[in-house]
Design a protein around this motif. Structure first.
Motif, PDB file in Angstrom:
ATOM      1  N   ALA A 169     -28.484   8.586   2.592  1.00 46.29           N
ATOM      2  CA  ALA A 169     -29.033   9.922   2.319  1.00 46.29           C
ATOM      3  C   ALA A 169     -28.095  10.703   1.405  1.00 46.29           C
ATOM      4  O   ALA A 169     -28.530  11.337   0.440  1.00 46.29           O
ATOM      5  N   ALA A 170     -26.790  10.650   1.702  1.00 45.43           N
ATOM      6  CA  ALA A 170     -25.818  11.341   0.858  1.00 45.43           C
ATOM      7  C   ALA A 170     -25.719  10.689  -0.513  1.00 45.43           C
ATOM      8  O   ALA A 170     -25.643  11.375  -1.540  1.00 45.43           O
ATOM      9  N   GLU A 171     -25.753   9.373  -0.550  1.00 40.73           N
ATOM     10  CA  GLU A 171     -25.671   8.657  -1.824  1.00 40.73           C
ATOM     11  C   GLU A 171     -26.862   8.983  -2.721  1.00 40.73           C
ATOM     12  O   GLU A 171     -26.706   9.180  -3.931  1.00 40.73           O
ATOM     13  N   MET A 172     -28.058   9.056  -2.145  1.00 38.83           N
ATOM     14  CA  MET A 172     -29.237   9.381  -2.941  1.00 38.83           C
ATOM     15  C   MET A 172     -29.178  10.808  -3.485  1.00 38.83           C
ATOM     16  O   MET A 172     -29.871  11.124  -4.454  1.00 38.83           O
ATOM     17  N   GLY A 173     -28.374  11.659  -2.855  1.00 37.84           N
ATOM     18  CA  GLY A 173     -28.167  13.008  -3.377  1.00 37.84           C
ATOM     19  C   GLY A 173     -27.228  13.039  -4.564  1.00 37.84           C
ATOM     20  O   GLY A 173     -27.003  14.101  -5.149  1.00 37.84           O
ATOM     21  N   GLU A 174     -26.669  11.885  -4.921  1.00 38.16           N
ATOM     22  CA  GLU A 174     -25.761  11.734  -6.069  1.00 38.16           C
ATOM     23  C   GLU A 174     -24.565  12.686  -5.962  1.00 38.16           C
ATOM     24  O   GLU A 174     -24.228  13.392  -6.907  1.00 38.16           O
ATOM     25  N   ILE A 175     -23.947  12.674  -4.789  1.00 37.63           N
ATOM     26  CA  ILE A 175     -22.748  13.487  -4.573  1.00 37.63           C
ATOM     27  C   ILE A 175     -21.559  12.752  -5.180  1.00 37.63           C
ATOM     28  O   ILE A 175     -21.232  11.636  -4.769  1.00 37.63           O
ATOM     29  N   LYS A 176     -20.943  13.365  -6.164  1.00 39.87           N
ATOM     30  CA  LYS A 176     -19.835  12.707  -6.868  1.00 39.87           C
ATOM     31  C   LYS A 176     -18.522  13.472  -6.714  1.00 39.87           C
ATOM     32  O   LYS A 176     -17.448  12.935  -6.937  1.00 39.87           O
TER      33      LYS A 176
END
Length: 383
Positions: A169-176
Motif C-alpha cells: 500500500a505504501a509502495e503504490m503511493g510512491e513514497i520516496k
C-alpha cells in the motif's frame, strides 16, 4: 481434524472435518501452528462474499510444520517450519513471472480477478483455509517460506498477508522521501502501511479512524498523528487544512468495504450476493489528496458495482493504484526488516485463543471489544 467451519451469516463453529491429503504431487500438508483472523474474514462471516459455502474453513494467515510432502516437491521436507502467503500462485504463469502472484491465472482458473486464496470462498478457488489443525498447501515450492531457526512463528506470521499488504500500500503511493501521507483505517493493514510509509522516508503520517483505542494504538505502535473522523465536521476539509489547504501527497485506503457493510450493501450484498461495498473511503481519498497526488487502494472491495468520483480524480490529475498484495515478492525483504528490529510485527497481537474458542474470537474482533487489534488462534495449544 478439528477446524473452524462456516455455518451461514454471523455463525461459525469448530467441528471435525476429514484431514487434508496430498491431491497433487506439488502439494504439502501442514500441521498449523498459528492462524490469524483477518479483517477480510469478517466479510465472509457477515455473508457479504458470494459463494461462501456452509462447511468451508476460513483462514489465510498461518504458519505450520510440514507433515506430508508431495513427490514433486523439491524445496521442503517433513519437519520444516514455514509461513505461507495468502495468495496461491503457480510461479510460472504470465502474471507470476512478472511478480504479480496475487493475480496468478492457474490457481483460480476462469477468474479474471484474484488468484486462488486460502479460505476465501469458492470465488477464489474454494481452497480450505488454515484455521484448523492441518491444511493442504498447493504449489509448495512457490509460496511457503522457511522460518529461520532463531525466530518464533508469531514473529513472522504476518508475512503471510497484512505486513506485505501494508507495505505494498505504501509502495503504490510512491513514497520516496519527505511525502505527507494519510492512512484511512487503523486496523492491522493500516498500521503496517503507516510503519512502511516511515521506512520509505515519509515526512509526515496521519491515521484516520473512529475507534478511540485503535487510534491510540496507532499513536504508540506507528508513531503517527491521528484524526477521529467522528469528532470533526467535514473530514475532507479538516485533512486539507492540516496540509496547507492542498491536502497530503498520498492517501491510502486501508479500509475497503466496511466489514459490517453499509445499509445498502447489506441489502444488496445479502439479497443479491453482490460483493462490492460502500466506496466512502475511496471518495475521501480522492477528495482529500492534493492535485497530482497518489491514491493507493489496498482495502478489499469487489465487483461489480462501486460509485467512485472518477471525474474528480481525472480533473485533479491523480494516480490511482490498487491490487491484491503480491505477497511472496515482499516476504524476504520484510523478514529482514523484522530481523533487524525495524518492524515488531507480532507487536500488534492483542489476543490469543485456542482453536475451540475461534467463534468467540471472531465476535470479539468483529465487535471491536476489549481493545482487540489482532487475534491469533493456536490449533495445537502453545506448542
Amino acid at each position: 481434524m478439528r477446524a473452524l467451519t462456516y455455518q451461514g451469516p454471523y455463525r461459525v463453529q469448530v467441528e471435525q472435518k476429514p484431514d487434508p491429503r496430498i491431491e497433487h504431487p506439488q502439494d504439502v500438508v501442514l500441521k498449523v501452528t498459528r492462524a490469524a483472523i483477518c479483517g477480510s474474514d469478517l466479510h465472509l462471516l457477515h455473508g457479504l462474499v458470494p459463494d461462501t459455502r456452509v462447511g468451508c474453513t476460513f483462514g489465510h494467515e498461518f504458519t505450520g510444520v510440514v507433515e506430508e510432502v508431495g513427490k514433486e516437491v523439491a524445496q521442503l521436507k517433513k519437519g520444516d517450519r514455514v509461513v505461507v502467503p495468502f495468495n496461491i500462485s503457480c510461479g510460472t504463469c504470465f502474471y507470476c513471472q512478472r511478480g504479480l502472484t496475487g493475480n496468478c491465472e492457474n490457481s483460480n482458473p476462469g477468474s479474471d480477478v484474484a488468484s486462488g486464496v486460502y479460505g476465501y470462498s469458492h470465488t477464489t478457488g474454494g481452497f480450505d483455509g488454515g484455521q484448523a489443525e492441518y491444511v493442504r498447501v498447493p504449489f509448495a515450492d512457490v509460496g511457503p517460506m522457511k522460518i529461520p531457526d532463531d525466530m518464533d512463528d508469531e514473529s513472522v506470521l504476518f508475512l503471510s498477508d497484512i505486513l506485505p499488504t501494508g507495505y505494498q500500500a505504501a509502495e503504490m503511493g510512491e513514497i520516496k522521501g519527505g511525502e505527507t501521507v494519510v492512512v484511512f483505517g487503523a486496523g492491522p493493514v493500516g498500521l503496517f502501511a503507516m510503519k512502511s510509509a516511515w521506512l520509505m522516508g515519509a515526512g509526515r503520517v496521519v491515521a484516520v479512524d473512529h475507534v478511540p483505542y485503535r487510534l491510540e494504538f496507532a499513536r504508540k505502535f506507528a508513531n503517527v498523528e491521528t484524526v477521529n473522523f467522528k469528532e470533526v465536521g467535514d473530514i475532507v476539509l479538516h485533512l486539507k487544512e492540516m496540509f496547507e489547504g492542498r491536502g497530503p501527497d498520498v492517501c491510502i485506503d486501508a479500509v475497503g468495504m466496511e466489514a459490517e457493510g453499509s445499509r445498502a450493501h447489506r441489502v444488496l450484498g445479502l439479497g443479491l450476493k453482490l460483493e462490492a461495498g460502500a466506496p466512502t473511503v475511496i471518495e475521501w481519498c480522492i477528495n482529500t489528496v492534493r492535485k497530482g497526488g497518489n491514491v493507493s487502494i489496498i482495502g478489499v472491495y469487489g465487483p461489480p458495482w462501486n460509485f467512485v468520483p472518477i471525474g474528480t480524480a481525472m480533473n485533479k490529475g491523480l494516480t490511482l493504484r490498487m491490487n491484491q498484495a503480491n505477497t511472496r515478492r515482499y516476504m524476504p525483504h520484510l523478514l529482514e526488516h523484522i530481523q533487524k528490529g525495524r518492524i515488531d510485527a507480532k507487536g500488534i497481537i492483542t489476543h490469543r485463543f485456542p482453536l475451540e474458542q475461534a467463534p468467540d474470537a471472531y465476535h470479539l474482533f468483529a465487535q471491536k471489544r476489549d481493545g482487540c487489534v489482532k487475534c491469533v488462534l493456536m490449533p495445537h495449544g502453545h506448542a
